[in-house]
Design a protein around this motif. Structure first.
Motif, PDB file in Angstrom:
ATOM      1  N   LEU A 155       0.827  -1.204   0.000  1.00 11.13           N
ATOM      2  CA  LEU A 155       0.000   0.000   0.000  1.00 11.13           C
ATOM      3  C   LEU A 155       0.862   1.255   0.000  1.00 11.13           C
ATOM      4  O   LEU A 155       0.565   2.227  -0.710  1.00 11.13           O
ATOM      5  CB  LEU A 155      -0.926  -0.009   1.217  1.00 11.13           C
ATOM      6  CG  LEU A 155      -2.040  -1.066   1.215  1.00 11.13           C
ATOM      7  CD1 LEU A 155      -2.737  -1.116   2.566  1.00 11.13           C
ATOM      8  CD2 LEU A 155      -3.050  -0.799   0.100  1.00 11.13           C
TER       9      LEU A 155
ATOM     10  N   LYS B 223      -7.098   2.221  -0.039  1.00  8.51           N
ATOM     11  CA  LYS B 223      -6.478   1.412  -1.098  1.00  8.51           C
ATOM     12  C   LYS B 223      -6.541  -0.076  -0.772  1.00  8.51           C
ATOM     13  O   LYS B 223      -6.026  -0.907  -1.518  1.00  8.51           O
ATOM     14  CB  LYS B 223      -5.022   1.829  -1.291  1.00  8.51           C
ATOM     15  CG  LYS B 223      -4.841   3.268  -1.737  1.00  8.51           C
ATOM     16  CD  LYS B 223      -5.282   3.478  -3.177  1.00  8.51           C
ATOM     17  CE  LYS B 223      -4.293   2.915  -4.159  1.00  8.51           C
ATOM     18  NZ  LYS B 223      -4.694   3.173  -5.568  1.00  8.51           N
TER      19      LYS B 223
ATOM     20  N   THR C 284      -2.817  -1.292  -5.125  1.00  7.68           N
ATOM     21  CA  THR C 284      -4.133  -1.577  -4.564  1.00  7.68           C
ATOM     22  C   THR C 284      -4.140  -3.025  -4.095  1.00  7.68           C
ATOM     23  O   THR C 284      -3.733  -3.921  -4.844  1.00  7.68           O
ATOM     24  CB  THR C 284      -5.233  -1.354  -5.609  1.00  7.68           C
ATOM     25  OG1 THR C 284      -5.243   0.021  -5.996  1.00  7.68           O
ATOM     26  CG2 THR C 284      -6.595  -1.740  -5.060  1.00  7.68           C
TER      27      THR C 284
END
Length: 347
Positions: A21, A51, A26
């Motif tokens: 992250l 995310k 993602t």
């Protein structure tokens, strides 16, 4: 990249999730229940939480227990799957559960990855699939080797299974040895191996302090002094796994191991120093003298590890060194100061 992880709520998985992250990826985390998912989310800085996407599922079910809706959502979206989830038990009575999670669970996540058309499948195994051998090459080991326990055997079978899917996506296997805390902070979220020893020493020290008298003889801890244990910090494991995103090769195996592992004596002396607990001495696991009741209780938790403590294993890490060089990442140098930081952080 869009990356899916199993085992994201575990020790290695959480650290890998945070790293991915932070690097702008993602992450889709497969989680068995809401509690585990919430714990993972809460461990993240606020700016990273948007995310991370939680996918409800369970690797012991067909297609990892992921709903048809989520499968459609992930299809042609996921670049790489990291399969980290596993069941770690040395208890022979749990053979069925161990194989169900580690072998059938791997098959389920492979089938799921095939359905969503992932491009890469990275299987996190263990360096101890070598069985009763003393040298491990970065290649598949025979499932017919003798194994210390069913955990090792199950992970060896799972590796062979992973390579059967080479026609569906790029497959790589990563084999960490004994994972310990972060090399810089000492942070660890595990009670396994080294941390079981630390806990036993802490308990024994407190017992002696409560009695307010030193034992007349040093307390015996059964452990071979000169053999070495292949300890690797969790951040180094993550370094190698992340390097694999760009530079791993199809059907390659990577040992995440320590080329200069510390001896049991060095770990023992460092532990005594950190705890300021010098009333313990190392004696061989083949010691045939009598142990006191106190000493038997002290040593009981480590009996299951004696077959590991009594031998030094050698792991070829040629592939890993090449991978790290291509990724401009340093190989591991676990020095005394780092070992002390990790042991201190595990208290």
């Amino acid at each position: 990249m869009n990356i899916l992880l199993t085992g994201a709520t575990g020790f290695v998985g959480k650290q890998l999730t945070i790293r991915l992250l932070n690097e702008g990826h993602t992450v889709y985390a497969l989680a068995r229940n809401e509690r585990k998912a919430d714990t993972l989310i809460e461990s993240l800085p606020a700016e990273l939480q948007n995310k991370l996407f939680i996918i409800e599922g369970n690797i012991t079910n067909d297609r990892a227990g992921v709903s048809a809706e989520n499968i459609d959502r992930l299809k042609d979206t996921v670049d790489t799957v990291y399969h980290i989830a596993a069941y770690l038990s040395f208890d022979d009575s749990e053979k069925e559960k161990t194989f169900d999670i580690n072998v059938n669970g791997t098959r389920n996540i492979l089938e799921f990855s095939k359905v969503i058309q992932a491009k890469n499948f990275y299987h996190v195994s263990t360096a101890y699939t070598l069985g009763d051998q003393l040298y491990a090459s970065e290649s598949l080991h025979s499932v017919d080797n003798g194994f210390v326990n069913y955990y090792e055997q199950s992970k060896c079978y799972a590796e062979h299974l992973v390579f059967e899917y080479e026609d569906h996506f790029n497959v790589s296997i990563f084999r960490p040895s004994i994972i310990i805390g972060d090399s810089k902070t000492g942070e660890a979220e595990t009670t396994f191996a080294l941390y079981g020893v630390i806990r036993s020493f802490e308990i024994m020290k407190k017992r002696i302090e409560r009695k307010k008298e030193m034992p007349s003889d040093r307390i015996k801890f059964l452990c071979a002094q000169d053999t070495a244990q292949n300890l690797v910090p969790v951040d180094y494991v993550v370094d190698v796994l992340v390097a694999g995103l760009e530079n791993s090769k199809n059907k390659e195996i990577y040992h995440i191991t320590n080329s200069q592992p510390p001896t049991n004596l060095l770990v023992f002396e460092t532990l005594k120093s950190v705890l300021d607990f010098n009333q313990v001495e190392l004696v061989s696991t083949s010691y045939d003298g009598e142990l006191t009741e106190q000493e038997m209780k002290f040593n009981e938790p480590m009996k299951v590890f004696h077959q590991y403590l009594d031998k030094t294993l050698t792991f070829d890490d040629t592939n890993t060194r090449k991978l790290l060089s291509e990724s401009n990442v340093q190989t591991l140098d676990l020095n005394k100061d780092m070992l002390r930081t990790i042991i201190a952080g595990g208290r």
